[in-house]
Design a protein around this motif. Structure first.
Motif, mmCIF file in Angstrom:
data_model
loop_
_atom_site.group_PDB
_atom_site.id
_atom_site.type_symbol
_atom_site.label_atom_id
_atom_site.label_comp_id
_atom_site.label_asym_id
_atom_site.label_seq_id
_atom_site.Cartn_x
_atom_site.Cartn_y
_atom_site.Cartn_z
ATOM 1 N N ALA A 84 49.943 43.659 39.850
ATOM 2 C CA ALA A 84 49.594 45.077 39.983
ATOM 3 C C ALA A 84 50.802 45.966 39.712
ATOM 4 O O ALA A 84 50.688 47.014 39.063
ATOM 5 C CB ALA A 84 49.042 45.345 41.381
ATOM 6 N N GLY A 85 51.982 45.564 40.213
ATOM 7 C CA GLY A 85 53.180 46.365 40.010
ATOM 8 C C GLY A 85 53.583 46.449 38.562
ATOM 9 O O GLY A 85 53.918 47.536 38.058
ATOM 10 N N ALA A 86 53.578 45.318 37.860
ATOM 11 C CA ALA A 86 53.974 45.304 36.451
ATOM 12 C C ALA A 86 52.990 46.097 35.589
ATOM 13 O O ALA A 86 53.396 46.882 34.722
ATOM 14 C CB ALA A 86 54.078 43.867 35.948
ATOM 15 N N ALA A 87 51.690 45.905 35.823
ATOM 16 C CA ALA A 87 50.689 46.623 35.029
ATOM 17 C C ALA A 87 50.724 48.119 35.319
ATOM 18 O O ALA A 87 50.629 48.947 34.399
ATOM 19 C CB ALA A 87 49.294 46.065 35.322
ATOM 20 N N LEU A 128 35.336 49.254 47.743
ATOM 21 C CA LEU A 128 34.002 49.313 47.130
ATOM 22 C C LEU A 128 33.871 48.301 45.997
ATOM 23 O O LEU A 128 32.847 47.615 45.879
ATOM 24 C CB LEU A 128 33.734 50.731 46.613
ATOM 25 C CG LEU A 128 33.555 51.814 47.685
ATOM 26 C CD1 LEU A 128 33.439 53.186 47.044
ATOM 27 C CD2 LEU A 128 32.323 51.526 48.544
ATOM 28 N N ALA A 129 34.911 48.194 45.167
ATOM 29 C CA ALA A 129 34.868 47.250 44.041
ATOM 30 C C ALA A 129 34.797 45.814 44.549
ATOM 31 O O ALA A 129 34.010 45.001 44.035
ATOM 32 C CB ALA A 129 36.095 47.442 43.154
ATOM 33 N N ALA A 130 35.597 45.499 45.568
ATOM 34 C CA ALA A 130 35.598 44.136 46.101
ATOM 35 C C ALA A 130 34.290 43.800 46.802
ATOM 36 O O ALA A 130 33.804 42.672 46.730
ATOM 37 C CB ALA A 130 36.778 43.964 47.060
ATOM 38 N N PHE A 133 31.235 44.143 43.647
ATOM 39 C CA PHE A 133 31.349 43.413 42.383
ATOM 40 C C PHE A 133 32.045 42.065 42.527
ATOM 41 O O PHE A 133 31.990 41.255 41.613
ATOM 42 C CB PHE A 133 32.090 44.269 41.344
ATOM 43 C CG PHE A 133 31.425 45.584 41.076
ATOM 44 C CD1 PHE A 133 30.249 45.654 40.346
ATOM 45 C CD2 PHE A 133 31.965 46.762 41.572
ATOM 46 C CE1 PHE A 133 29.625 46.868 40.097
ATOM 47 C CE2 PHE A 133 31.352 47.989 41.335
ATOM 48 C CZ PHE A 133 30.172 48.039 40.601
ATOM 49 N N ARG A 134 32.723 41.836 43.644
ATOM 50 C CA ARG A 134 33.436 40.588 43.877
ATOM 51 C C ARG A 134 34.307 40.187 42.682
ATOM 52 O O ARG A 134 34.176 39.079 42.140
ATOM 53 C CB ARG A 134 32.456 39.458 44.197
ATOM 54 C CG ARG A 134 31.710 39.651 45.504
ATOM 55 C CD ARG A 134 32.648 39.500 46.685
ATOM 56 N NE ARG A 134 31.999 39.792 47.968
ATOM 57 C CZ ARG A 134 32.605 39.712 49.136
ATOM 58 N NH1 ARG A 134 33.876 39.364 49.190
ATOM 59 N NH2 ARG A 134 31.970 40.004 50.257
ATOM 60 N N PRO A 135 35.200 41.034 42.256
ATOM 61 C CA PRO A 135 36.060 40.690 41.115
ATOM 62 C C PRO A 135 37.108 39.657 41.514
ATOM 63 O O PRO A 135 37.354 39.411 42.700
ATOM 64 C CB PRO A 135 36.716 42.030 40.753
ATOM 65 C CG PRO A 135 36.751 42.769 42.045
ATOM 66 C CD PRO A 135 35.516 42.365 42.799
ATOM 67 N N SER A 136 37.740 39.072 40.518
ATOM 68 C CA SER A 136 38.822 38.124 40.786
ATOM 69 C C SER A 136 40.059 38.890 41.250
ATOM 70 O O SER A 136 40.157 40.107 41.059
ATOM 71 C CB SER A 136 39.149 37.336 39.515
ATOM 72 O OG SER A 136 39.713 38.206 38.537
ATOM 73 N N ALA A 141 43.873 43.474 40.849
ATOM 74 C CA ALA A 141 45.251 43.919 40.605
ATOM 75 C C ALA A 141 45.288 44.918 39.455
ATOM 76 O O ALA A 141 45.994 45.939 39.522
ATOM 77 C CB ALA A 141 46.140 42.716 40.302
ATOM 78 N N LEU A 142 44.524 44.660 38.397
ATOM 79 C CA LEU A 142 44.474 45.596 37.267
ATOM 80 C C LEU A 142 43.788 46.901 37.668
ATOM 81 O O LEU A 142 44.175 47.981 37.201
ATOM 82 C CB LEU A 142 43.748 44.948 36.086
ATOM 83 C CG LEU A 142 44.482 43.783 35.412
ATOM 84 C CD1 LEU A 142 43.629 43.179 34.301
ATOM 85 C CD2 LEU A 142 45.819 44.256 34.845
ATOM 86 N N THR A 143 42.782 46.805 38.520
ATOM 87 C CA THR A 143 42.127 48.017 39.021
ATOM 88 C C THR A 143 43.112 48.873 39.807
ATOM 89 O O THR A 143 43.170 50.099 39.636
ATOM 90 C CB THR A 143 40.930 47.646 39.917
ATOM 91 O OG1 THR A 143 40.009 46.847 39.177
ATOM 92 C CG2 THR A 143 40.221 48.898 40.423
#
Length: 278
Positions: A84-87, A128-130, A133-136, A141-143
């Motif tokens: 997340a930090g790098a992106a 809300l996203a987690a 949508f249960r993302p990886s 991290a990208l979100t």
């Protein structure tokens, strides 16, 4: 970074403690799996066994070694923060440089978009996203990176405007330097201190977010993480497991956050006077 910066950092107590903690934690997380002879997902041990010579921190309710689980959870927390930090830093630097260099309507659009994004609480979006949508973890991290870039973009834009108007950049432009040359040889290197501070601050925020989401149960239960360990351990607080099951992940997370915070303080102390003089 000039040599005198290294000398200043080597004398800064915040940097010494922060870098020492970071090195120690990195050593544990990298070398730990080869030193601990247990798979953190192995459920073949007697559940809720107390600490012993075989299991230094005991066994959790699922029959898994707590120390192996702790090391794996720390690795996942740090990996999430690094992603997340790098992106977030990359997006912020890209947007900030584009706004400062192009000016006009691109600058107006990017900065207005940044202000809109800064008004949105990242934690609510992630929850809300987690939940729905249960993302990886990588997608989360990208979100988070897409939500956290505006602060870096504003700082980069502000300082890039100052550097762009400096005498040496103007001289390079008059001598025929192209836009890409000026960006690569002047703007990007001279803003390096901001990259360090921006990355460290985003890393700290992302790791805290990851631990919070895991504690709320919004990650895959099979994924080892410090927040998830605390969540499960609290269910058995009445069994006097706090000192070998609840406390270790809390201490581990505290040490990670402390190391990053100390590094952030030392970098701010070193670079802020220089940035004000530009």
């Amino acid at each position: 970074m000039h040599r005198n910066h290294y000398q200043e950092l080597s004398k800064d107590r915040w940097f010494i403690v922060g870098s020492g903690l970071a090195f120690l934690l990195a050593l544990v997380f990298l070398a730990g799996p080869s030193l601990i002879p247990y798979d953190p997902h192995d459920m073949s041990y007697r559940p809720l066994s107390p600490p012993s010579g075989m299991h230094w921190l005991g066994v959790n309710d699922g029959g898994m070694d707590i120390l192996a689980e702790l090391i794996e959870g720390g690795r996942h927390t740090v990996a999430f923060g690094l992603q997340a930090g790098a992106a977030g830093l990359f997006l912020g630097v890209l947007a900030g440089l584009a706004a400062a260099w192009r000016g006009g309507w691109p600058d107006l659009i990017i900065m207005r978009l940044a202000e809109i994004m800064m008004s949105i609480p990242p934690v609510m979006v992630l929850i809300l996203a987690a939940a729905f949508f249960r993302p990886s973890p990588s997608e989360l991290a990208l979100t988070l990176a897409c939500l956290s870039w505006p602060t870096t973009a504003k700082v980069i834009r502000s300082q890039a405007l100052v550097v762009r108007q400096s005498l040496h950049v103007e001289a390079a432009r008059r001598m025929g330097g192209t836009n890409w040359y000026i960006l690569a040889r002047h703007l990007l290197p001279e803003l390096f201190p901001l990259y360090l501070m921006g990355f460290v601050n985003k890393l700290r925020m992302a790791m805290f977010m990851e631990a919070s989401l895991a504690f709320l149960g919004l990650f895959d239960p099979s994924r080892k993480t410090l927040g998830m360990m605390i969540r499960y351990a609290l269910k058995y607080y009445y069994l006097d497991t706090w000192w070998h099951w609840i406390l270790p992940p809390i201490i581990c997370l505290t040490l990670i956050m402390a190391a990053v915070t100390f590094l952030a303080i030392s970098l701010e102390k070193l670079f802020h006077p220089r940035l004000k003089e530009l």
